[in-house]
Design a protein around this motif. Structure first.
Motif, PDB file in Angstrom:
ATOM      1  N   LEU A   1       0.828  -1.205   0.000  1.00 49.46           N
ATOM      2  CA  LEU A   1       0.000   0.000   0.000  1.00 49.46           C
ATOM      3  C   LEU A   1       0.864   1.258   0.000  1.00 49.46           C
ATOM      4  CD1 LEU A   1      -2.878   1.045   0.041  1.00 49.46           C
ATOM      5  CD2 LEU A   1      -2.861   0.910   2.527  1.00 49.46           C
ATOM      6  N   GLY A   2       1.946   1.237   0.760  1.00 48.05           N
ATOM      7  CA  GLY A   2       2.853   2.379   0.778  1.00 48.05           C
ATOM      8  C   GLY A   2       3.554   2.576  -0.555  1.00 48.05           C
TER       9      GLY A   2
ATOM     10  N   THR B   1      -6.419  -2.459  10.754  1.00 47.70           N
ATOM     11  CA  THR B   1      -6.236  -1.175  11.437  1.00 47.70           C
ATOM     12  C   THR B   1      -4.776  -0.750  11.430  1.00 47.70           C
ATOM     13  OG1 THR B   1      -8.116  -1.628  12.893  1.00 47.70           O
ATOM     14  CG2 THR B   1      -6.546   0.044  13.618  1.00 47.70           C
ATOM     15  N   LEU B   2      -3.886  -1.669  11.787  1.00 47.53           N
ATOM     16  CA  LEU B   2      -2.467  -1.318  11.836  1.00 47.53           C
ATOM     17  C   LEU B   2      -1.905  -1.078  10.438  1.00 47.53           C
ATOM     18  CD1 LEU B   2      -0.522  -1.003  14.245  1.00 47.53           C
ATOM     19  CD2 LEU B   2       0.494  -3.167  13.568  1.00 47.53           C
ATOM     20  N   THR B   3      -2.441  -1.770   9.437  1.00 48.84           N
ATOM     21  CA  THR B   3      -2.016  -1.518   8.063  1.00 48.84           C
ATOM     22  C   THR B   3      -2.343  -0.091   7.654  1.00 48.84           C
ATOM     23  OG1 THR B   3      -2.307  -3.851   7.461  1.00 48.84           O
ATOM     24  CG2 THR B   3      -2.294  -2.240   5.666  1.00 48.84           C
ATOM     25  N   TRP B   4      -3.546   0.348   7.996  1.00 49.40           N
ATOM     26  CA  TRP B   4      -3.938   1.731   7.678  1.00 49.40           C
ATOM     27  C   TRP B   4      -3.081   2.728   8.433  1.00 49.40           C
ATOM     28  CZ3 TRP B   4      -6.050   5.693  10.699  1.00 49.40           C
ATOM     29  CH2 TRP B   4      -6.562   6.790   9.986  1.00 49.40           C
ATOM     30  N   GLN B   5      -2.730   2.409   9.660  1.00 46.17           N
ATOM     31  CA  GLN B   5      -1.915   3.333  10.450  1.00 46.17           C
ATOM     32  C   GLN B   5      -0.482   3.406   9.934  1.00 46.17           C
ATOM     33  OE1 GLN B   5      -0.712   2.008  14.306  1.00 46.17           O
ATOM     34  NE2 GLN B   5      -0.530   4.066  15.152  1.00 46.17           N
ATOM     35  N   GLY B   6       0.097   2.288   9.499  1.00 43.57           N
ATOM     36  CA  GLY B   6       1.522   2.239   9.216  1.00 43.57           C
ATOM     37  C   GLY B   6       1.941   2.457   7.785  1.00 43.57           C
ATOM     38  N   PHE B   7       1.009   2.372   6.818  1.00 45.22           N
ATOM     39  CA  PHE B   7       1.448   2.484   5.427  1.00 45.22           C
ATOM     40  C   PHE B   7       2.022   3.858   5.079  1.00 45.22           C
ATOM     41  CE2 PHE B   7      -2.591   4.559   4.537  1.00 45.22           C
ATOM     42  CZ  PHE B   7      -2.318   5.349   3.421  1.00 45.22           C
ATOM     43  N   PRO B   8       1.625   4.978   5.736  1.00 42.70           N
ATOM     44  CA  PRO B   8       2.271   6.259   5.393  1.00 42.70           C
ATOM     45  C   PRO B   8       3.775   6.265   5.638  1.00 42.70           C
ATOM     46  CG  PRO B   8       0.218   6.654   6.568  1.00 42.70           C
ATOM     47  CD  PRO B   8       0.492   5.193   6.663  1.00 42.70           C
TER      48      PRO B   8
ATOM     49  N   PHE C   1       0.175  16.026 -10.418  1.00 43.08           N
ATOM     50  CA  PHE C   1      -1.272  16.207 -10.467  1.00 43.08           C
ATOM     51  C   PHE C   1      -1.622  17.392  -9.584  1.00 43.08           C
ATOM     52  CE2 PHE C   1      -0.335  13.154  -7.121  1.00 43.08           C
ATOM     53  CZ  PHE C   1      -1.048  13.631  -6.042  1.00 43.08           C
ATOM     54  N   PRO C   2      -2.785  18.000  -9.792  1.00 45.11           N
ATOM     55  CA  PRO C   2      -3.177  19.160  -8.971  1.00 45.11           C
ATOM     56  C   PRO C   2      -3.262  18.787  -7.492  1.00 45.11           C
ATOM     57  CG  PRO C   2      -4.560  18.988 -10.920  1.00 45.11           C
ATOM     58  CD  PRO C   2      -3.755  17.726 -10.869  1.00 45.11           C
ATOM     59  N   TRP C   3      -2.908  19.739  -6.651  1.00 50.33           N
ATOM     60  CA  TRP C   3      -2.967  19.589  -5.212  1.00 50.33           C
ATOM     61  C   TRP C   3      -2.043  18.474  -4.691  1.00 50.33           C
ATOM     62  CZ3 TRP C   3      -5.522  23.540  -3.181  1.00 50.33           C
ATOM     63  CH2 TRP C   3      -6.528  24.138  -3.939  1.00 50.33           C
ATOM     64  N   ARG C   4      -0.974  18.206  -5.399  1.00 51.47           N
ATOM     65  CA  ARG C   4      -0.051  17.163  -4.943  1.00 51.47           C
ATOM     66  C   ARG C   4       0.582  17.482  -3.588  1.00 51.47           C
ATOM     67  NH1 ARG C   4       5.238  15.344  -8.353  1.00 51.47           N
ATOM     68  NH2 ARG C   4       5.819  17.494  -7.814  1.00 51.47           N
ATOM     69  N   PRO C   5       1.023  18.719  -3.332  1.00 45.86           N
ATOM     70  CA  PRO C   5       1.578  19.005  -1.990  1.00 45.86           C
ATOM     71  C   PRO C   5       0.585  18.749  -0.863  1.00 45.86           C
ATOM     72  CG  PRO C   5       2.172  20.739  -3.536  1.00 45.86           C
ATOM     73  CD  PRO C   5       1.168  19.875  -4.229  1.00 45.86           C
ATOM     74  N   LEU C   6      -0.697  19.080  -1.108  1.00 43.71           N
ATOM     75  CA  LEU C   6      -1.706  18.833  -0.083  1.00 43.71           C
ATOM     76  C   LEU C   6      -1.895  17.334   0.138  1.00 43.71           C
ATOM     77  CD1 LEU C   6      -3.882  19.882   1.830  1.00 43.71           C
ATOM     78  CD2 LEU C   6      -5.491  19.885  -0.108  1.00 43.71           C
ATOM     79  N   ALA C   7      -1.905  16.574  -0.944  1.00 39.54           N
ATOM     80  CA  ALA C   7      -2.055  15.122  -0.819  1.00 39.54           C
ATOM     81  C   ALA C   7      -0.888  14.515  -0.046  1.00 39.54           C
ATOM     82  CB  ALA C   7      -2.165  14.488  -2.203  1.00 39.54           C
ATOM     83  N   ARG C   8       0.312  15.013  -0.298  1.00 39.00           N
ATOM     84  CA  ARG C   8       1.479  14.508   0.424  1.00 39.00           C
ATOM     85  C   ARG C   8       1.402  14.836   1.909  1.00 39.00           C
ATOM     86  NH1 ARG C   8       6.640  15.913  -3.580  1.00 39.00           N
ATOM     87  NH2 ARG C   8       6.174  14.317  -5.175  1.00 39.00           N
ATOM     88  N   ALA C   9       0.809  15.952   2.232  1.00 35.80           N
ATOM     89  CA  ALA C   9       0.668  16.321   3.640  1.00 35.80           C
ATOM     90  C   ALA C   9      -0.422  15.492   4.324  1.00 35.80           C
ATOM     91  CB  ALA C   9       0.363  17.813   3.767  1.00 35.80           C
ATOM     92  N   LEU C  10      -1.533  15.287   3.630  1.00 35.77           N
ATOM     93  CA  LEU C  10      -2.649  14.563   4.236  1.00 35.77           C
ATOM     94  C   LEU C  10      -2.342  13.088   4.451  1.00 35.77           C
ATOM     95  CD1 LEU C  10      -5.692  16.097   2.304  1.00 35.77           C
ATOM     96  CD2 LEU C  10      -4.923  16.613   4.627  1.00 35.77           C
TER      97      LEU C  10
ATOM     98  N   VAL D   1       6.195   7.544   2.673  1.00 33.52           N
ATOM     99  CA  VAL D   1       7.140   8.661   2.774  1.00 33.52           C
ATOM    100  C   VAL D   1       8.562   8.197   2.485  1.00 33.52           C
ATOM    101  CG1 VAL D   1       8.145  10.339   4.370  1.00 33.52           C
ATOM    102  CG2 VAL D   1       5.680   9.942   4.368  1.00 33.52           C
ATOM    103  N   MET D   2       8.951   7.064   3.038  1.00 32.22           N
ATOM    104  CA  MET D   2      10.298   6.548   2.810  1.00 32.22           C
ATOM    105  C   MET D   2      10.524   6.232   1.334  1.00 32.22           C
ATOM    106  SD  MET D   2      12.095   6.268   5.719  1.00 32.22           S
ATOM    107  CE  MET D   2      13.209   4.874   5.562  1.00 32.22           C
ATOM    108  N   ILE D   3       9.561   5.544   0.722  1.00 28.05           N
ATOM    109  CA  ILE D   3       9.712   5.167  -0.685  1.00 28.05           C
ATOM    110  C   ILE D   3       9.668   6.395  -1.587  1.00 28.05           C
ATOM    111  CG2 ILE D   3       8.667   3.851  -2.571  1.00 28.05           C
ATOM    112  CD1 ILE D   3       7.718   1.842  -0.459  1.00 28.05           C
ATOM    113  N   LEU D   4       8.822   7.364  -1.249  1.00 33.03           N
ATOM    114  CA  LEU D   4       8.754   8.596  -2.039  1.00 33.03           C
ATOM    115  C   LEU D   4      10.098   9.318  -2.031  1.00 33.03           C
ATOM    116  CD1 LEU D   4       7.083  10.595  -3.683  1.00 33.03           C
ATOM    117  CD2 LEU D   4       6.371  11.655  -1.530  1.00 33.03           C
ATOM    118  N   ALA D   5      10.757   9.348  -0.887  1.00 32.24           N
ATOM    119  CA  ALA D   5      12.087   9.955  -0.823  1.00 32.24           C
ATOM    120  C   ALA D   5      13.072   9.198  -1.705  1.00 32.24           C
ATOM    121  CB  ALA D   5      12.578   9.986   0.617  1.00 32.24           C
TER     122      ALA D   5
END
Length: 301
Positions: free
Chosen positions: A95-96, A173-180, A107-116, A184-188
């Motif tokens: 998922l990450g 539940t933990l999958t939803w909590q931990g995938f960000p 895409f539009p609003w990409r910085p906001l999506a990255r923050a959310l 973030v790591m993979i995006l970097a």
């Protein structure tokens, strides 16, 4: 001009000692709150130490470890821990990875999506656990309501009260909590790959899938190794979400080894046996980390 080497030697000595002096408070704090409790737990694991029998602190050697191997709840917790790790980590990773690939596009609003996307990771575990308890509720939970309206279910399911679904509900539940964290790591890692690699591959006629396989994956392999290792350690030791959502129940349906050790030590006040469980789990986790690092090192090289 001063010919004596005294002042020069003192300055050099100060430069050499200063880094250690600055690091010493952090080292002392780490020793006090991490290594000392570890040594204390290892020492207590060799004793029969029940808090409501303080005078019965007697040395028993490996008796607690042998008792754990004969404990049915230990093996139930061990099996749940294996399931817990083997399902949660790959789910968070996939998922990450998908999220990072999406956030790496324009895409539009990409910085906001990255923050959310950080919100699930930033929220306290207790808040997340209570929120998902409400989502899973059999009477007024939104999950059952949604599935009923979609005609996927005929009647509500008590997700956290059913031994067959409770553990997997917490894993979700933990999958939803931990995938960000993975996102973030993979995006970097993705942003560190030169764009010229993809341009050259496109000129050579490489498809998107081949570019992903031969450029993207090798480029983020180091990030993946580190992220999976860190997340495995954190997930394996995670008990807060389980404790808040089910307390280990129904029965022993959501017991993991860290939670079982916590319950024995903090609820039953059997610190000797609880420490033995914690030491056994630590050794198992250490063995898993060593095997993973060796195989991951060979794969990266």
């Amino acid at each position: 001009m001063q010919t004596s080497t005294g002042p020069v030697s003192k300055a050099a000595l100060a430069r050499n000692v200063l880094p250690y002096a600055l690091l010493s408070p952090a080292v002392l704090v780490t020793l006090a709150i991490v290594f000392f409790p570890m040594v204390q737990a290892a020492w207590m694991s060799l004793h029969d130490y029940v808090l409501w029998k303080p005078k019965a602190f007697t040395f028993v050697g490996l008796k607690n470890f042998w008792a754990a191997l004969q404990d049915e709840v230990f093996w139930i917790s061990f099996r749940h821990t294996v399931i817990w790790i083997c399902l949660t980590i790959p789910a968070q990773l996939l998922l990450g990875l998908a999220t990072a690939l999406l956030l790496n596009q324009r895409f539009p609003w990409r910085p906001l999506a990255r923050a959310l996307i950080i919100i699930p990771w930033a929220l306290p575990s207790v808040v997340i656990a209570l929120m998902w308890v409400w989502i899973y509720d059999a009477n007024y939970g939104v999950l059952n309501e949604f599935l009923l309206r979609m005609n996927i279910l005929k009647s509500s399911i008590p997700w956290l009260a059913d031994p067959d679904t409770a553990l997997y509900a917490i894993i979700l539940t933990l999958t939803w909590q931990g995938f960000p964290f993975f996102a973030v790591m993979i995006l970097a890692g993705l942003q560190s790959i030169p764009k010229s690699y993809y341009e050259a591959a496109a000129l050579d006629g490489a498809s998107t899938l081949r570019q992903f396989w031969h450029i993207t994956l090798p480029g983020i392999s180091g990030v993946l190794v580190t992220a999976v290792l860190l997340r495995t350690i954190w997930v394996a030791n995670s008990i807060d979400v389980i404790y808040v959502m089910t307390g280990g129940g129904p029965g022993y349906a959501t017991y993991t080894l860290p939670l079982y050790a916590f319950v024995k030590a903090r609820t039953n006040l059997d610190f000797g046996y609880g420490s033995a469980l914690a030491v056994m789990f630590t050794l198992m986790l250490l063995g898993l980390v060593i095997v993973y690092l060796r195989r991951a090192g060979k794969a990266v090289n």
